[in-house]
Design a protein around this motif. Structure first.
Motif, PDB file in Angstrom:
ATOM      1  N   GLY A   1     -37.859  16.517   8.890  1.00 41.39           N
ATOM      2  CA  GLY A   1     -38.999  17.235   9.450  1.00 41.39           C
ATOM      3  C   GLY A   1     -40.154  17.426   8.501  1.00 41.39           C
ATOM      4  O   GLY A   1     -41.274  17.738   8.933  1.00 41.39           O
ATOM      5  N   ASP A   2     -39.932  17.234   7.207  1.00 42.98           N
ATOM      6  CA  ASP A   2     -40.998  17.361   6.218  1.00 42.98           C
ATOM      7  C   ASP A   2     -41.706  16.034   5.951  1.00 42.98           C
ATOM      8  O   ASP A   2     -42.665  15.988   5.179  1.00 42.98           O
ATOM      9  CB  ASP A   2     -40.446  17.912   4.902  1.00 42.98           C
ATOM     10  CG  ASP A   2     -40.072  19.370   4.999  1.00 42.98           C
ATOM     11  OD1 ASP A   2     -40.822  20.135   5.635  1.00 42.98           O
ATOM     12  OD2 ASP A   2     -39.013  19.752   4.465  1.00 42.98           O
ATOM     13  N   ARG A   3     -41.216  14.958   6.574  1.00 47.49           N
ATOM     14  CA  ARG A   3     -41.827  13.641   6.349  1.00 47.49           C
ATOM     15  C   ARG A   3     -42.102  12.952   7.693  1.00 47.49           C
ATOM     16  O   ARG A   3     -41.525  11.923   8.014  1.00 47.49           O
ATOM     17  CB  ARG A   3     -40.930  12.769   5.463  1.00 47.49           C
ATOM     18  CG  ARG A   3     -40.810  13.282   4.039  1.00 47.49           C
ATOM     19  CD  ARG A   3     -40.163  12.251   3.138  1.00 47.49           C
ATOM     20  NE  ARG A   3     -38.775  12.013   3.524  1.00 47.49           N
ATOM     21  CZ  ARG A   3     -38.057  10.964   3.099  1.00 47.49           C
ATOM     22  NH1 ARG A   3     -38.608  10.063   2.297  1.00 47.49           N
ATOM     23  NH2 ARG A   3     -36.809  10.827   3.483  1.00 47.49           N
TER      24      ARG A   3
ATOM     25  N   GLU B   1     -29.256  11.764   3.369  1.00 44.77           N
ATOM     26  CA  GLU B   1     -28.726  13.090   3.710  1.00 44.77           C
ATOM     27  C   GLU B   1     -29.803  14.020   4.245  1.00 44.77           C
ATOM     28  O   GLU B   1     -29.564  14.815   5.155  1.00 44.77           O
ATOM     29  CB  GLU B   1     -28.071  13.702   2.466  1.00 44.77           C
ATOM     30  CG  GLU B   1     -27.353  15.016   2.746  1.00 44.77           C
ATOM     31  CD  GLU B   1     -26.581  15.503   1.535  1.00 44.77           C
ATOM     32  OE1 GLU B   1     -26.534  16.734   1.340  1.00 44.77           O
ATOM     33  OE2 GLU B   1     -26.041  14.667   0.790  1.00 44.77           O
ATOM     34  N   GLU B   2     -31.022  13.922   3.704  1.00 43.51           N
ATOM     35  CA  GLU B   2     -32.098  14.818   4.146  1.00 43.51           C
ATOM     36  C   GLU B   2     -32.784  14.319   5.415  1.00 43.51           C
ATOM     37  O   GLU B   2     -33.705  14.953   5.931  1.00 43.51           O
ATOM     38  CB  GLU B   2     -33.136  14.985   3.037  1.00 43.51           C
ATOM     39  CG  GLU B   2     -33.929  13.730   2.687  1.00 43.51           C
ATOM     40  CD  GLU B   2     -33.246  12.863   1.655  1.00 43.51           C
ATOM     41  OE1 GLU B   2     -33.934  12.001   1.062  1.00 43.51           O
ATOM     42  OE2 GLU B   2     -32.028  13.046   1.425  1.00 43.51           O
ATOM     43  N   GLY B   3     -32.366  13.172   5.934  1.00 43.55           N
ATOM     44  CA  GLY B   3     -32.975  12.623   7.131  1.00 43.55           C
ATOM     45  C   GLY B   3     -33.966  11.523   6.796  1.00 43.55           C
ATOM     46  O   GLY B   3     -34.400  11.360   5.653  1.00 43.55           O
ATOM     47  N   ALA B   4     -34.348  10.768   7.819  1.00 45.57           N
ATOM     48  CA  ALA B   4     -35.260   9.633   7.622  1.00 45.57           C
ATOM     49  C   ALA B   4     -36.695  10.047   7.864  1.00 45.57           C
ATOM     50  O   ALA B   4     -36.980  10.886   8.723  1.00 45.57           O
ATOM     51  CB  ALA B   4     -34.878   8.493   8.569  1.00 45.57           C
TER      52      ALA B   4
ATOM     53  N   ARG C   1     -44.170  17.426   3.139  1.00 47.80           N
ATOM     54  CA  ARG C   1     -44.542  18.840   3.280  1.00 47.80           C
ATOM     55  C   ARG C   1     -43.761  19.708   2.309  1.00 47.80           C
ATOM     56  O   ARG C   1     -44.110  20.874   2.107  1.00 47.80           O
ATOM     57  CB  ARG C   1     -44.303  19.294   4.716  1.00 47.80           C
ATOM     58  CG  ARG C   1     -45.310  18.708   5.681  1.00 47.80           C
ATOM     59  CD  ARG C   1     -44.993  19.054   7.109  1.00 47.80           C
ATOM     60  NE  ARG C   1     -44.635  20.448   7.277  1.00 47.80           N
ATOM     61  CZ  ARG C   1     -44.366  21.002   8.450  1.00 47.80           C
ATOM     62  NH1 ARG C   1     -44.410  20.291   9.541  1.00 47.80           N
ATOM     63  NH2 ARG C   1     -44.052  22.272   8.535  1.00 47.80           N
ATOM     64  N   ARG C   2     -42.718  19.161   1.687  1.00 52.95           N
ATOM     65  CA  ARG C   2     -41.954  19.933   0.698  1.00 52.95           C
ATOM     66  C   ARG C   2     -42.729  20.070  -0.589  1.00 52.95           C
ATOM     67  O   ARG C   2     -42.412  20.922  -1.421  1.00 52.95           O
ATOM     68  CB  ARG C   2     -40.623  19.254   0.419  1.00 52.95           C
ATOM     69  CG  ARG C   2     -39.589  19.418   1.512  1.00 52.95           C
ATOM     70  CD  ARG C   2     -38.218  18.970   1.037  1.00 52.95           C
ATOM     71  NE  ARG C   2     -38.175  17.540   0.840  1.00 52.95           N
ATOM     72  CZ  ARG C   2     -37.831  16.651   1.774  1.00 52.95           C
ATOM     73  NH1 ARG C   2     -37.541  17.075   2.996  1.00 52.95           N
ATOM     74  NH2 ARG C   2     -37.793  15.364   1.503  1.00 52.95           N
ATOM     75  N   ARG C   3     -43.721  19.185  -0.794  1.00 48.46           N
ATOM     76  CA  ARG C   3     -44.433  19.182  -2.078  1.00 48.46           C
ATOM     77  C   ARG C   3     -45.259  20.442  -2.241  1.00 48.46           C
ATOM     78  O   ARG C   3     -45.916  20.886  -1.315  1.00 48.46           O
ATOM     79  CB  ARG C   3     -45.354  17.959  -2.141  1.00 48.46           C
ATOM     80  CG  ARG C   3     -46.136  17.863  -3.422  1.00 48.46           C
ATOM     81  CD  ARG C   3     -46.900  16.568  -3.478  1.00 48.46           C
ATOM     82  NE  ARG C   3     -47.749  16.525  -4.652  1.00 48.46           N
ATOM     83  CZ  ARG C   3     -48.496  15.480  -4.978  1.00 48.46           C
ATOM     84  NH1 ARG C   3     -48.476  14.395  -4.251  1.00 48.46           N
ATOM     85  NH2 ARG C   3     -49.252  15.507  -6.058  1.00 48.46           N
TER      86      ARG C   3
END
Length: 254
Positions: free
Chosen positions: A126-128, A48-51, A252-254
């Motif tokens: 986008g965060d990974r 759901e959050e993307g790959a 990048r969410r961390r």
């Protein structure tokens, strides 16, 4: 490294485990009037959050067709893995820019164009987003840290060094793989690159993480992990699995 048999084993294991291996597609982009391309492996479905998205860059004189047999896509079947093809740099062989401003930044511009396109055609988290590369490709990954730090969550250069003009300023997780007997990119130069990463990330505390493996700043937002092997200028067996294990831990969410 015997890449093709390894890929067959890994893909076979994925099938046994019920994980569908990603399909390969050659994708082209127009960058300043020049056709650029890459081999893209994308999973059949994304969370759901993307790959996660991994950009991979071959060494000098190599090509994407060969570099795909590092099997990053098999090690991380849930990720979108992009094996880019370099353009001719010197001696008629393909490679990557390793300093800002070289050849009108054609490779930095390629990454910009490719990222915009991939975000339109795939469900990217986008965060990974990550960059990795071997030798000349690893040097380009370091350049991306210096010039595109706002995009990437972590970097994994292999057998690479930093040019004197390349100085990252934003702390980001880094995994550096180096060989003590490297005569192509000297081990001393790679140690200097690692020292820069430690300084930029502000980490020093050492934690062993296996044979030849040390993590500096374990538990911090931007650790530096090194895997030092006794070999020469190679992409050692098991490197892709190490890279994927490291990248999985950093967002990048961390």
């Amino acid at each position: 490294m015997r890449t093709r048999p390894t890929q067959a084993v890994l893909v076979g294991l994925l099938l046994v485990l019920g994980v569908r291996p990603a399909a390969a597609e050659v994708v082209q982009w127009q960058v300043d009037g020049v056709t650029r391309e890459a081999i893209v492996y994308a999973p059949a479905s994304s969370p759901e959050e993307g790959a996660p998205l991994v950009l991979a860059f071959h060494g000098f004189g190599d090509n994407a067709q060969n570099f795909q047999y590092t099997n990053l896509h098999a090690a991380w079947p849930e990720a979108i893995v992009v094996y880019f093809q370099g353009l001719v740099t010197r001696r008629g062989l393909p490679g990557w820019q390793v300093e800002q401003g070289v050849r009108d930044d054609r490779d930095l511009r390629l990454v910009d164009v490719a990222l915009r396109s991939l975000r339109e055609t795939h469900d990217v988290d986008g965060d990974r987003i990550y960059a990795t590369g071997y030798s000349n490709g690893g040097m380009f990954a370091y350049l991306l840290w210096a010039e595109r730090s706002e995009v990437f969550a972590a970097y994994a250069p292999v057998a690479a060094r930093l040019r004197p003009s390349v100085r990252p300023t934003e702390a980001r997780p880094v995994l550096h793989v180096a060989g003590e007997r490297d005569r192509v990119v000297s081990f001393a130069d790679q140690q200097e690159a690692i020292a820069v990463a430690l300084e930029v990330n502000g980490v020093a505390a050492r934690t062993p993480c296996g044979a030849g493996c040390t993590e500096f700043g374990a538990g911090t937002a931007a650790p530096v992990m090194t895997w030092i092997h006794p070999g020469p200028h190679i992409y050692p067996r098991g490197t892709s699995e190490r890279i994927v294990a490291f990248l999985r831990e950093h967002s990048r969410r961390r």
